[in-house]
Write a protein that holds these residues in place. Structure first.
Motif, short mmCIF file in Angstrom:
data_model
loop_
_atom_site.label_atom_id
_atom_site.label_comp_id
_atom_site.label_asym_id
_atom_site.label_seq_id
_atom_site.Cartn_x
_atom_site.Cartn_y
_atom_site.Cartn_z
N MET A 1 0.84 -1.20 0.00
CA MET A 1 0.00 0.00 0.00
C MET A 1 0.88 1.25 0.00
O MET A 1 2.06 1.21 0.26
N SER A 2 0.23 2.38 -0.22
CA SER A 2 0.94 3.65 -0.27
C SER A 2 1.56 3.98 1.07
O SER A 2 0.97 3.82 2.13
N THR A 3 2.79 4.47 1.01
CA THR A 3 3.42 4.89 2.27
C THR A 3 2.76 6.12 2.84
O THR A 3 2.69 6.29 4.04
N ILE A 4 2.25 6.95 1.97
CA ILE A 4 1.67 8.20 2.47
C ILE A 4 0.31 8.00 3.10
O ILE A 4 -0.20 8.84 3.80
N SER A 5 -0.31 6.88 2.86
CA SER A 5 -1.65 6.66 3.40
C SER A 5 -1.66 5.68 4.55
O SER A 5 -2.70 5.32 5.07
N ALA A 6 -0.53 5.23 4.97
CA ALA A 6 -0.49 4.25 6.04
C ALA A 6 -0.91 4.86 7.34
O ALA A 6 -0.56 5.96 7.70
N ASN A 7 -1.68 4.08 8.10
CA ASN A 7 -2.07 4.53 9.44
C ASN A 7 -0.98 4.11 10.40
O ASN A 7 -0.63 2.95 10.52
N THR A 8 -0.47 5.07 11.12
CA THR A 8 0.68 4.81 11.99
C THR A 8 0.32 4.90 13.46
O THR A 8 1.12 5.26 14.29
N ASN A 9 -0.88 4.56 13.82
CA ASN A 9 -1.29 4.62 15.21
C ASN A 9 -0.49 3.60 16.02
O ASN A 9 -0.28 2.46 15.65
N ARG B 1 2.27 5.80 -8.75
CA ARG B 1 1.70 4.59 -8.17
C ARG B 1 1.12 4.86 -6.79
O ARG B 1 0.03 4.37 -6.45
N ILE B 2 1.81 5.66 -5.99
CA ILE B 2 1.29 6.03 -4.67
C ILE B 2 -0.02 6.79 -4.80
O ILE B 2 -0.99 6.51 -4.08
N LEU B 3 -0.08 7.74 -5.73
CA LEU B 3 -1.30 8.52 -5.93
C LEU B 3 -2.44 7.62 -6.40
O LEU B 3 -3.59 7.76 -5.95
N ALA B 4 -2.14 6.69 -7.32
CA ALA B 4 -3.18 5.79 -7.83
C ALA B 4 -3.70 4.87 -6.73
O ALA B 4 -4.92 4.66 -6.60
N GLU B 5 -2.78 4.35 -5.92
CA GLU B 5 -3.20 3.47 -4.83
C GLU B 5 -4.01 4.23 -3.79
O GLU B 5 -5.01 3.71 -3.26
N TYR C 1 -5.84 6.88 -4.36
CA TYR C 1 -7.15 7.16 -4.95
C TYR C 1 -8.04 5.92 -4.89
O TYR C 1 -9.22 6.01 -4.50
N GLU C 2 -7.50 4.76 -5.24
CA GLU C 2 -8.30 3.52 -5.21
C GLU C 2 -8.72 3.18 -3.79
O GLU C 2 -9.85 2.73 -3.54
N GLN C 3 -7.83 3.40 -2.85
CA GLN C 3 -8.15 3.10 -1.45
C GLN C 3 -9.31 3.94 -0.95
O GLN C 3 -10.26 3.42 -0.35
N TYR C 4 -9.27 5.22 -1.21
CA TYR C 4 -10.33 6.09 -0.71
C TYR C 4 -11.61 5.96 -1.52
O TYR C 4 -12.70 6.17 -0.99
N LEU C 5 -11.49 5.58 -2.78
CA LEU C 5 -12.69 5.29 -3.56
C LEU C 5 -13.41 4.08 -3.01
O LEU C 5 -14.64 4.06 -2.88
N ALA C 6 -12.64 3.05 -2.65
CA ALA C 6 -13.23 1.85 -2.04
C ALA C 6 -13.86 2.17 -0.69
O ALA C 6 -14.96 1.68 -0.37
N ARG C 7 -13.21 3.00 0.10
CA ARG C 7 -13.77 3.38 1.39
C ARG C 7 -15.06 4.17 1.22
O ARG C 7 -16.02 4.00 1.98
N MET C 8 -15.09 5.04 0.20
CA MET C 8 -16.29 5.82 -0.04
C MET C 8 -17.44 4.92 -0.48
O MET C 8 -18.58 5.08 -0.03
N LYS C 9 -17.15 3.95 -1.34
CA LYS C 9 -18.20 3.01 -1.77
C LYS C 9 -18.71 2.20 -0.60
O LYS C 9 -19.92 1.98 -0.46
#
Length: 512
Positions: free
Chosen positions: A1-9, A489-493, A495-503
């Motif tokens: 998955m994208s490094t920029i979207s990882a949850n780091t809790n 690739r990071i941007l595409a991933e 986008y797909e991640q948040y599109l899936a979450r929105m759906k």
């Protein structure tokens, strides 16, 4: 998955200590900020319509003074939260950390308030160019208390990666300031006094409401903590906060030095100088909104980058910051072009044609505000590397350059000279920040350099700036020079991640 979207809790979680991922935080902050800045824009337009240039200049000088003094009053200790709250939270020492910092900041603030009240004539001369404005200084003191409280709580919630609460605080403060400002100007005094009173009242009310959330955070922290001595805590935090204080003081001085030069070195009477500051203020109404967004994003970005830095993921910090800089830079340029297109309507209709001088210098104001915004973003790398002193060196060089250029250009060119001096100084700071980051291991590719240079096109005028932005945008789409394959690739991933979450969210909504 994208490094920029990882949850780091990490660490213990609870409703009060809920954390947001980096991308979640950015989206929440942007969504709230859009509404908040629209409120701020409406407020600024109304102030420009109702106040004359002198009153507007008084508000500009007073607000700049607050931005300069607020971190100094508490030695910038809250500014270090983004770097160290996560450390003490993971070590189970959060309650001790909060208790000590609250006590020290409270004592420092009381001392600052007493000192300013005792020296009101001197501060009136410093800020407004005349000793007869002691009443405005009294309102500045009240506003200072509210602003320090706002900064403390905002930095705390952002450092806990609870961006929702911090964003709600800023939203509530903006709405209250706007509403109270309108009420006071219409029903009390149509002067800068009403604006200061509205700002002070709105900040204090927001702080009082946010204390409820601090109460929840306090009780959610472990009662039994790992012991930590005061010496160990302050010896770690104070050096970083000291450099941060120097950096923030220099940064705030750098942000307002041109207006102080106008008041004290333009060779104009106090009223005329304040009127010139009011003209300048009109050109900064929209550009300063861009800077405020950058400041919020930088504050939110620091704890996330710091989290990866502490975990040893330095390459991830560099990749995330570089991609974020590119995206944010393009967004700022797009907004800058939009402002230039809308400028005739803004100045002739919204401002009722009162600020022709501000309209003249708007392109240069936009350019340097965008560069200043990028400085705020890029210096987060220095904070992660605990090299805040290098940011101080950069801003100090810019401050000296600004003063020297103003001494030469301001008497000869007037307001355009002051703005030109500030533009050159901002570019110098940005170049130094990039140079120091490179020495610390941060790599900027050609795409990032192109985006950093792009705001210079705003100074060419509306249509050249638009054509240049469109050309760079098209080049970014068809070429990998701006966004690399990995970044695409990071941007595409993402986008797909948040599109899936929105759906998924929409499907759950339909079920219920």
């Amino acid at each position: 998955m994208s490094t920029i979207s990882a949850n780091t809790n990490t660490g213990a979680t609870s409703p009060a200590l809920r954390t947001d991922s980096l991308v979640d935080g950015v989206l929440i902050l942007l969504a709230m900020t859009v509404v908040q800045r629209l409120v701020g824009l409406v407020r600024a337009v109304l102030f420009c319509r109702w106040l004359d240039a002198k009153q507007l200049g008084q508000w500009d000088m007073g607000f700049g003074f607050l931005m300069l003094v607020a971190p100094i009053a508490v030695l910038a200790l809250p500014g270090a939260f983004g770097r160290y709250v996560e450390r003490y939270r993971q070590q189970g020492q959060l309650r001790t950390f909060l208790r000590r910092t609250i006590t020290v900041c409270s004592v420092l603030l009381v001392a600052a308030v007493v000192f300013i009240l005792l020296a009101r004539p001197w501060f009136a001369t410093l800020v407004f160019g005349t000793s007869g404005q002691t009443a405005l200084v009294a309102w500045l003191v009240v506003a200072l208390v509210g602003l320090v409280g706002m900064n403390f709580l905002t930095e705390l919630f952002i450092s806990l990666r609870n961006v929702r609460v911090a964003s709600c605080m800023h939203m509530a403060n903006s709405v209250l300031f706007c509403a109270l400002g309108v009420v006071f100007l219409v029903n009390w005094h149509c002067s800068a006094t009403s604006v200061f009173a509205a700002y002070a009242t709105g900040s204090l009310v927001t702080v009082a409401a946010a204390l409820f959330w601090l109460h929840r955070t306090w009780h959610a922290a472990p009662i039994v903590e790992t012991p930590i001595t005061s010496k160990a805590m302050w010896s770690t935090m104070v050096p970083f906060a000291g450099w941060l204080l120097l950096s923030s003081s220099l940064m705030n001085a750098f942000a307002i030095v041109d207006r102080y030069m106008i008041v004290h070195y333009s060779r104009l009477p106090a009223d005329a100088a304040l009127s010139l500051v009011g003209q300048y203020h009109s050109s900064r109404v929209v550009p300063v909104l861009l800077v405020s967004v950058a400041a919020l994003l930088a504050g939110m970005l620091t704890p996330h980058l710091s989290h990866d830095w502490e975990a040893g993921r330095r390459n991830r910090v560099i990749a995330n910051l570089r991609l974020f800089t590119k995206l944010f830079g393009l967004g700022l340029m797009a907004m800058g072009v939009a402002v230039l297109i809308a400028a005739p309507l803004l100045f002739s209709v919204a401002f009722q044609g009162k600020f022709a001088g501000g309209h003249e210098v708007l392109p240069w104001t936009l350019a340097y505000c965008i560069w200043f915004s990028m400085v705020l973003i890029l210096e987060t790398y220095m904070f992660c590397a605990e090299k805040a002193r290098l940011a101080s060196v950069s801003v100090f060089v810019g401050l000296i350059a600004n003063i020297c250029l103003n001494l030469v250009l301001l008497p000869r060119l007037g307001l355009p000279g002051a703005v030109l001096a500030t533009t050159v100084a901002n570019l110098a700071v940005l170049v130094l920040i990039c140079l120091f980051n490179h020495l610390l291991g941060f790599t900027a590719d050609r795409g990032m350099v192109l985006i950093l240079v792009l705001p210079l096109g705003l100074c060419l005028g509306t249509w050249p700036a638009l054509m240049l932005f469109v050309a760079v945008g098209a080049y970014a789409i068809v070429s990998e020079e701006v966004f690399s394959c990995a970044e695409r690739r990071i941007l595409a991933e993402g986008y797909e991640q948040y599109l899936a979450r929105m759906k998924g969210f929409l499907l759950k909504t339909k079920v219920y």
